[in-house]
Design a protein around this motif. Structure first.
Motif, short mmCIF file in Angstrom:
data_model
loop_
_atom_site.label_atom_id
_atom_site.label_comp_id
_atom_site.label_asym_id
_atom_site.label_seq_id
_atom_site.Cartn_x
_atom_site.Cartn_y
_atom_site.Cartn_z
N SER A 1 45.68 64.51 -21.47
CA SER A 1 45.84 65.68 -20.63
C SER A 1 44.80 66.26 -20.15
CB SER A 1 46.52 66.70 -21.58
OG SER A 1 45.94 67.25 -22.47
N THR A 2 43.56 65.72 -20.65
CA THR A 2 42.05 66.29 -20.03
C THR A 2 41.39 65.55 -19.33
OG1 THR A 2 41.20 66.03 -22.09
CG2 THR A 2 42.18 67.99 -21.68
N LEU A 3 41.64 64.17 -19.49
CA LEU A 3 40.86 62.98 -18.66
C LEU A 3 41.63 62.08 -17.90
CD1 LEU A 3 37.97 61.39 -18.57
CD2 LEU A 3 38.86 60.10 -20.58
N TYR A 4 41.29 62.03 -16.64
CA TYR A 4 42.08 61.27 -15.45
C TYR A 4 41.24 60.42 -14.60
CZ TYR A 4 44.13 65.99 -16.06
OH TYR A 4 44.56 67.18 -16.59
N TRP A 5 41.73 59.30 -14.23
CA TRP A 5 41.18 58.30 -13.35
C TRP A 5 42.06 58.32 -12.03
CZ3 TRP A 5 40.96 52.64 -13.88
CH2 TRP A 5 40.24 52.07 -12.74
N VAL A 6 41.75 58.66 -10.87
CA VAL A 6 42.44 58.80 -9.67
C VAL A 6 41.77 58.28 -8.66
CG1 VAL A 6 43.65 60.38 -7.87
CG2 VAL A 6 43.25 61.27 -10.57
N SER A 7 42.50 57.45 -7.97
CA SER A 7 42.02 56.54 -6.86
C SER A 7 42.89 56.51 -5.73
CB SER A 7 41.91 55.12 -7.38
OG SER A 7 40.99 54.98 -8.50
N LEU A 8 42.30 56.48 -4.61
CA LEU A 8 42.97 56.34 -3.21
C LEU A 8 42.33 55.37 -2.25
CD1 LEU A 8 45.04 57.37 -1.32
CD2 LEU A 8 43.37 59.38 -0.52
N VAL A 9 43.09 54.29 -1.64
CA VAL A 9 42.59 53.38 -0.90
C VAL A 9 43.16 53.62 0.36
CG1 VAL A 9 42.35 50.86 -0.51
CG2 VAL A 9 41.80 51.72 -2.95
N GLN A 10 42.58 53.59 1.62
CA GLN A 10 43.22 53.98 2.79
C GLN A 10 42.72 52.95 3.82
OE1 GLN A 10 44.03 58.40 3.81
NE2 GLN A 10 42.02 58.29 2.71
#
Length: 739
Positions: free
Chosen positions: A672-681
């Protein structure tokens, strides 16, 4: 209907006596609901467990009702809310019963995200009890935090954030949430012991919205109850020191250049009074700000990209002028850019070049808040020089005074031009009116504003003014009309203009019907219109959007059918499509074209959800087909993936072309405190792939660490061979010290 409330083995009866029943409250909003906040010496443990005996001291709020699909009827599930406070914070607990707890929807786990598809708890606070503005806090079963700032009674900024804590858990046939909101996190007047207060709950699989106080199926700061007894509140010194350190490495591949920078920065926030804030920023760093979503522009006017930087979002409601952006909100004949046209102040003009590249801010200060009936927002910034522009001093001040019951009058002044070396200033005055006591629970809203710019070399025709009148309604008929004139030389250097020398008239009317005892929840139909005339004479644009039918089910699936009639009078050619080998331009002429569209959506609470739209019609003397599609996979609260695709096939006498815009986003939550977020456009106009990936650690609100990578690849030769064009990686640490 009798209710019982369990805390472990303790059995309690509600000690709150509702002032009115749900049905009576809908009919008579003037009978204000109230609850007394109970002061405690020992704060509750925020752990998602309501067996803490301290909660037994709280009064229990149970008189909730549906705002959707029913209006004032009994909810399908019971809800209990408890309110405590001590010197330092407000504590709110909720027990939300659910006969099918395995079906509670909670796809969002990352803090800061909206919760359009989650079963959620909503808390609205109006610390000044003005019914004009306030703060919105949302959470779900994952204890994700999402906070918003109301910029008006009917709209809020979802990018605003502050420091608070929450814990949630499943407890038998209910899910529970505990919230702690420190008094250091929101401004208030210590002389006011009664705050505007409201609660909402959503059960997504049933399309059900539950509220404590609502009116016409709506709740917001102007439609709320009250919490009383808030005395002796302590803000400490009211000082937040937020140092941060960013290490940035950027690289250009052709020609090959590499640069590494270590950038310390400092933000400081001080409460001059509990309701008036001062802020200081030094060597401001925006390296961890999220990237913009790409847009394809098939018009001759500029697009609009919203502000996302925290420093400018704090207290941004105090800088809103004339409700310009809200005058035509919800009108499908208008674009986002045209609704924002003529804003005197748009913070995105500061610290960003015209092509979106960061410009250093050496230092800046802000004083914002409320003093009695006065609302104040003042900002001064020293922006560093760029290649073509000298360093500049920028200033904006916005002051409003509360008048009547829910109205205000104010003025704004801006000085400086962040994009050139010219002098520039803007002066404006506005009046906003709100009456939410009309018969039947309806309201009437109106805005009137006038502003003028002063720029060397631009003499005369430098004003802009407008008005808006709205009869909003979630049920039955609703209507709006708006007008604004933007003269040829009106130039707000710190604002936003996407077309000038125009008179812009908008209007819309619609009708919403809610069904009883049906799988259908609501049906809507209406007509939206916009006409833009050039001040010198002659039409520029005209759009009529016929919203033939919009159906939504109780499971939040929807279908809509629409028909648009467009007319565009083009006096100068403009380019629609450009590639290294050719371009397609629209030639001058009077173009009339019609479009038909169908759109399908499924409820986002499902593990797999999505949308599909198909549009076909004429387009500038030719034809256009558009397909838009998206699909989201909520594999679990720990992994979410979304794919979006937009495709246009355009055939004109001048040439044919296809536009494609696609994106893939993923979210991996390790905890709940560590995230890996990615966005490819990707879009085929620039032939560029943009990759933004970030590892974000938030051990506690106000403490953050980021590793952010941006990498751009481009197919320069249009041969499907993408080569690296640029990249940058940033490591940023930020910590809030509160005193």
């Amino acid at each position: 209907m009798s209710k019982r409330y369990l805390f472990g083995s303790a059995l309690l009866l509600s000690s709150v006596t509702p002032l009115v029943s749900a049905q009576e409250e809908v009919a008579d909003h003037s009978a204000m609901k109230q609850v007394r906040a109970v002061r405690v010496d020992t704060p509750p443990m925020i752990d998602g467990d309501l067996s803490d005996p301290i909660w037994q001291q709280a009064e229990v709020i149970t008189d909730f009702h549906q705002s959707r699909p029913g209006d004032g009827v009994e909810p399908s599930e019971e809800t209990e809310v408890y309110v405590l406070y001590d010197d330092d914070a407000l504590y709110i607990a909720a027990r939300m019963y659910d006969s099918e707890p395995d079906l509670i929807a909670a796809p969002v786990i990352r803090h800061g995200q909206g919760m359009p598809s989650d079963d959620r708890l909503v808390v609205i606070l109006d610390p000044f009890n003005t019914q004009r503005a306030g703060y919105r806090f949302e959470t779900n079963l994952n204890a994700a935090r999402h906070d918003s700032l109301y910029t008006s009674t009917t709209s809020f900024s979802i990018d605003w954030n502050t420091i608070w804590d929450v814990a949630a858990n499943v407890d038998g046939n209910a899910w529970v949430a505990e919230i702690e909101i420190p008094f250091k996190s929101i401004p208030f007047d210590p002389e006011i012991d009664t705050w505007g207060f409201n609660f909402g709950r959503a059960i997504r699989r049933r399309g059900e919205e539950i509220a404590w106080v609502s009116q016409n199926r709506t709740y917001n700061p102007s439609i709320s109850g009250q919490v009383t007894g808030l005395t002796g509140l302590d803000t400490g010194l009211g000082l937040d020191i937020v140092p941060s350190l960013a290490i940035n490495q950027s690289r250009q591949y052709d020609p090959n250049m590499e640069e590494t920078n270590v950038e310390p920065s400092l933000d400081a926030f001080y409460r001059l009074t509990p309701s008036l804030n001062a802020a200081l920023t030094v060597n401001t760093d925006f390296s961890a700000t999220e990237v913009d979503n790409r847009q394809v522009n098939l018009s001759r006017f500029n697009l609009f990209f919203p502000e996302k930087r925290d420093f400018f979002l704090n207290d941004s409601d105090l800088f809103q002028f004339g409700n310009i952006s809200g005058m035509a909100r919800g009108n499908n004949a208008t674009s986002g850019a045209s609704r924002e046209n003529a804003r005197p102040y748009f913070s995105r003009k500061i610290g960003l070049s015209s092509n979106g590249q960061p410009v250093d801010i050496e230092y800046g200060g802000r004083v914002s808040g409320r003093v009695g009936r006065w609302n104040i927002g003042t900002l001064a910034i020293r922006q560093d020089e760029t290649q073509n522009v000298d360093a500049s001093d920028l200033f904006v001040s916005r002051v409003t005074a509360n008048i009547l019951s829910n109205s205000n009058v104010g003025f704004i002044v801006t000085k400086g031009d962040p994009g050139s070396d010219r002098d520039n200033s803007v002066y404006g005055a506005d009046f906003s009116y709100l009456n939410n006591t009309l018969p039947g629970g309806n309201s009437l809203e109106a805005d009137l504003w006038y502003q003028r710019s002063d720029t060397p070399g631009l003499v005369g025709d430098d004003a802009s003014y407008g008005f808006g009148l709205r009869y909003p309604s979630s049920t039955g008929f609703r209507g709006r009309i708006g007008f604004k004139e933007v003269q040829r030389n009106f130039y707000p250097a710190m604002g936003y203009v996407n077309r000038n020398n125009v008179r812009d008239t908008t209007a819309d009317v619609g009708y919403t019907h809610f069904f009883d005892d049906s799988f259908l929840q609501s049906a809507f139909f209406g007509i939206d219109g916009q006409r833009v005339d050039e001040i010198d004479g002659g039409l520029q644009s005209e759009v009529f959007a016929f919203r033939l039918l919009e159906l939504e089910t109780t499971t939040r699936d929807s279908v809509s059918l629409s028909y648009r009639k467009n007319r565009e009078v083009v006096r100068s050619p403009f380019t629609l499509y450009r590639s290294p080998s050719r371009q397609v331009a629209v030639t001058p002429g009077d173009y009339k074209f019609d479009e038909q569209e169908v759109e399908l959506r499924t409820g986002g609470q499902r593990p797999i959800s999505g949308s599909f739209s198909y549009l076909r019609g004429d387009f500038y003397g030719g034809d256009r087909q558009n397909v838009g599609a998206s699909i989201s996979w909520n594999q679990s609260r720990y992994f979410v993936m979304s794919i979006d695709y937009d495709w246009n096939d355009i055939s004109l006498p001048q040439g044919d072309f296809i536009t494609r815009l696609s994106s893939v986003s993923t979210q991996v939550a390790f905890s709940s405190t560590l995230y890996w977020v990615s966005l490819v456009q990707y879009d085929n106009l620039s032939e560029e792939i943009g990759i933004n990936t970030r590892l974000q650690w938030i051990p506690k609100a106000g403490q953050e660490a980021f590793i952010v990578l941006n990498h751009n690849m481009q197919d320069i030769d249009k041969d499907n061979r993408f080569e690296s064009a640029s990249s940058d990686i940033a490591v940023k640490l930020r910590y809030t010290f509160r005193f």
